[in-house]
Design a protein around this motif. Structure first.
Motif, PDB file in Angstrom:
ATOM      1  N   MET A  34       0.820  -1.204   0.000  1.00 47.97           N
ATOM      2  CA  MET A  34       0.000   0.000   0.000  1.00 47.97           C
ATOM      3  C   MET A  34       0.867   1.273   0.000  1.00 47.97           C
ATOM      4  SD  MET A  34      -2.936   1.456  -0.068  1.00 47.97           S
ATOM      5  CE  MET A  34      -4.082   0.113   0.236  1.00 47.97           C
ATOM      6  N   ILE A  35       1.942   1.237   0.789  1.00 50.32           N
ATOM      7  CA  ILE A  35       2.823   2.394   0.842  1.00 50.32           C
ATOM      8  C   ILE A  35       3.474   2.631  -0.524  1.00 50.32           C
ATOM      9  CG2 ILE A  35       4.969   3.279   1.824  1.00 50.32           C
ATOM     10  CD1 ILE A  35       4.200   2.006   4.470  1.00 50.32           C
ATOM     11  N   LEU A  36       3.940   1.568  -1.150  1.00 53.52           N
ATOM     12  CA  LEU A  36       4.565   1.711  -2.464  1.00 53.52           C
ATOM     13  C   LEU A  36       3.571   2.241  -3.488  1.00 53.52           C
ATOM     14  CD1 LEU A  36       6.782  -1.512  -2.639  1.00 53.52           C
ATOM     15  CD2 LEU A  36       7.481   0.847  -2.166  1.00 53.52           C
TER      16      LEU A  36
ATOM     17  N   LEU B 223       1.977   9.335  -6.026  1.00 53.08           N
ATOM     18  CA  LEU B 223       2.519  10.670  -5.803  1.00 53.08           C
ATOM     19  C   LEU B 223       3.527  11.040  -6.888  1.00 53.08           C
ATOM     20  CD1 LEU B 223       2.732  13.124  -3.821  1.00 53.08           C
ATOM     21  CD2 LEU B 223       4.636  11.896  -2.745  1.00 53.08           C
ATOM     22  N   ALA B 224       4.374  10.079  -7.231  1.00 54.90           N
ATOM     23  CA  ALA B 224       5.408  10.344  -8.233  1.00 54.90           C
ATOM     24  C   ALA B 224       4.828  10.508  -9.627  1.00 54.90           C
ATOM     25  CB  ALA B 224       6.436   9.216  -8.226  1.00 54.90           C
ATOM     26  N   ARG B 225       3.696   9.886  -9.908  1.00 49.04           N
ATOM     27  CA  ARG B 225       3.107   9.938 -11.249  1.00 49.04           C
ATOM     28  C   ARG B 225       2.280  11.198 -11.481  1.00 49.04           C
ATOM     29  NH1 ARG B 225       0.801   3.906 -12.824  1.00 49.04           N
ATOM     30  NH2 ARG B 225       2.839   2.888 -13.116  1.00 49.04           N
ATOM     31  N   ARG B 226       1.933  11.890 -10.426  1.00 45.85           N
ATOM     32  CA  ARG B 226       1.087  13.077 -10.594  1.00 45.85           C
ATOM     33  C   ARG B 226       1.909  14.263 -11.061  1.00 45.85           C
ATOM     34  NH1 ARG B 226      -2.423  12.315  -5.021  1.00 45.85           N
ATOM     35  NH2 ARG B 226      -3.922  10.805  -5.870  1.00 45.85           N
TER      36      ARG B 226
ATOM     37  N   LEU C  73      -4.177   2.279   5.231  1.00 41.54           N
ATOM     38  CA  LEU C  73      -4.345   3.249   4.159  1.00 41.54           C
ATOM     39  C   LEU C  73      -3.931   4.637   4.640  1.00 41.54           C
ATOM     40  CD1 LEU C  73      -5.324   4.140   1.371  1.00 41.54           C
ATOM     41  CD2 LEU C  73      -7.649   4.296   2.315  1.00 41.54           C
ATOM     42  N   LEU C  74      -4.335   5.001   5.846  1.00 39.36           N
ATOM     43  CA  LEU C  74      -3.970   6.310   6.386  1.00 39.36           C
ATOM     44  C   LEU C  74      -2.466   6.406   6.617  1.00 39.36           C
ATOM     45  CD1 LEU C  74      -5.329   8.953   7.256  1.00 39.36           C
ATOM     46  CD2 LEU C  74      -5.352   8.076   9.600  1.00 39.36           C
TER      47      LEU C  74
ATOM     48  N   VAL D   8       2.899   8.443   4.915  1.00 35.10           N
ATOM     49  CA  VAL D   8       4.252   8.204   4.397  1.00 35.10           C
ATOM     50  C   VAL D   8       4.448   8.953   3.084  1.00 35.10           C
ATOM     51  CG1 VAL D   8       5.803   6.453   3.462  1.00 35.10           C
ATOM     52  CG2 VAL D   8       4.515   5.987   5.551  1.00 35.10           C
ATOM     53  N   ALA D   9       3.439   8.917   2.208  1.00 36.24           N
ATOM     54  CA  ALA D   9       3.543   9.642   0.940  1.00 36.24           C
ATOM     55  C   ALA D   9       3.648  11.148   1.175  1.00 36.24           C
ATOM     56  CB  ALA D   9       2.336   9.319   0.061  1.00 36.24           C
TER      57      ALA D   9
END
Length: 271
Positions: free
Chosen positions: A1-3, A9-12, A106-107, A112-113
């Protein structure tokens, strides 16, 4: 889930646009300083500005000062406000919470993101500030010695260590902003509403910090000790406000993260 959250985040494009703009503003200031050479003569301008102009390796500190009051908190509030509410607004939150991973994981992944974005943004400003500084503000004779805010000289190694310390301090301060936005993101299904709510809280905090009538609550406001990182560039370092700032931000992170978890764990997700 973290990955998965880190990959999202990286794709946005918004992530990279935000970081790019944060780096662009100090670069524009460096160009103006290099071309105008304001405050370079003896006795002209603040001592710290003269030190920056004399040694480009100190420009990362100036870059942090440029983005901290407004642009960096806004960028963090946007990411934090979109963390949960953004999923709800596009109808994906119901499917995410239905997964076996559960709401708590999920939270945590969202946190982490968010932390990754905060660290990446602050580090990007520091690194780009260093590159721009050494390119546009080359080190002159005796440039290995930098004048501190309080007067005594600092070596290049001391400056590097103190910039790293200031980077960590500002990252933690911005994480406080992020957790406020994250909590509001669990309250509403509107990412814009959560973002604006976090920004409004910060604006109110800045107003109360400058208001004499609010002196009783001033030490507990989230923005009260944001500028305490400048004390890292004094000789000797003044630790009082730095320690208080770290303590206040730790409390805000813990409180609003707990509120976010308590609200999200019991939230009736219908979208």
């Amino acid at each position: 889930m973290i990955l998965v959250e880190l990959e999202k985040l990286a794709r946005r494009p918004r992530t990279w646009v935000s970081v790019g703009l944060l780096c662009l503003l100090p670069a524009a200031v460096a160009v103006l300083l290099a071309t105008t050479r304001v405050g370079t003569a003896a006795g002209e301008g603040p001592a710290f500005l003269s030190a920056v102009l004399a040694n480009g390796s100190l420009f990362p500190a100036a870059a942090l000062a440029i983005v901290l009051p407004l642009f960096l908190p806004v960028a963090v509030a946007v990411v934090g406000g979109d963390s949960v509410a953004g999923e709800a607004s596009v109808g994906m939150l119901r499917y995410l919470v239905a997964r076996p991973v559960g709401r708590t994981r999920l939270l945590v992944a969202k946190l982490v993101a968010l932390t990754a974005f905060v660290v990446a943004a602050v580090v990007a400003v520091v690194v780009s500030g260093y590159l721009v500084g050494v390119l546009l503000l080359p080190t002159g004779p005796g440039g290995d010695v930098v004048t501190s805010v309080s007067g005594p000289a600092l070596s290049g190694g001391q400056v590097a260590l103190r910039i790293c310390a200031a980077t960590g301090y500002i990252a933690l301060s911005m994480l406080g902003v992020g957790t406020i936005a994250l909590f509001l993101s669990t309250v509403t299904d509107s990412a814009l509403g959560a973002t604006l709510g976090a920004i409004a809280a910060l604006v109110a905090s800045q107003l109360f910090v400058a208001l004499d009538a609010a002196s009783a609550i001033r030490p507990y406001l989230p923005t009260r000790y944001w500028l305490a990182w400048i004390d890292f560039f004094r000789e000797p370092i003044l630790w009082r406000d730095i320690e208080r700032g770290l303590g206040i931000q730790a409390v805000y992170v813990a409180v609003f993260l707990g509120l976010a978890w308590a609200n999200f764990a019991t939230k009736d997700v219908t979208t």
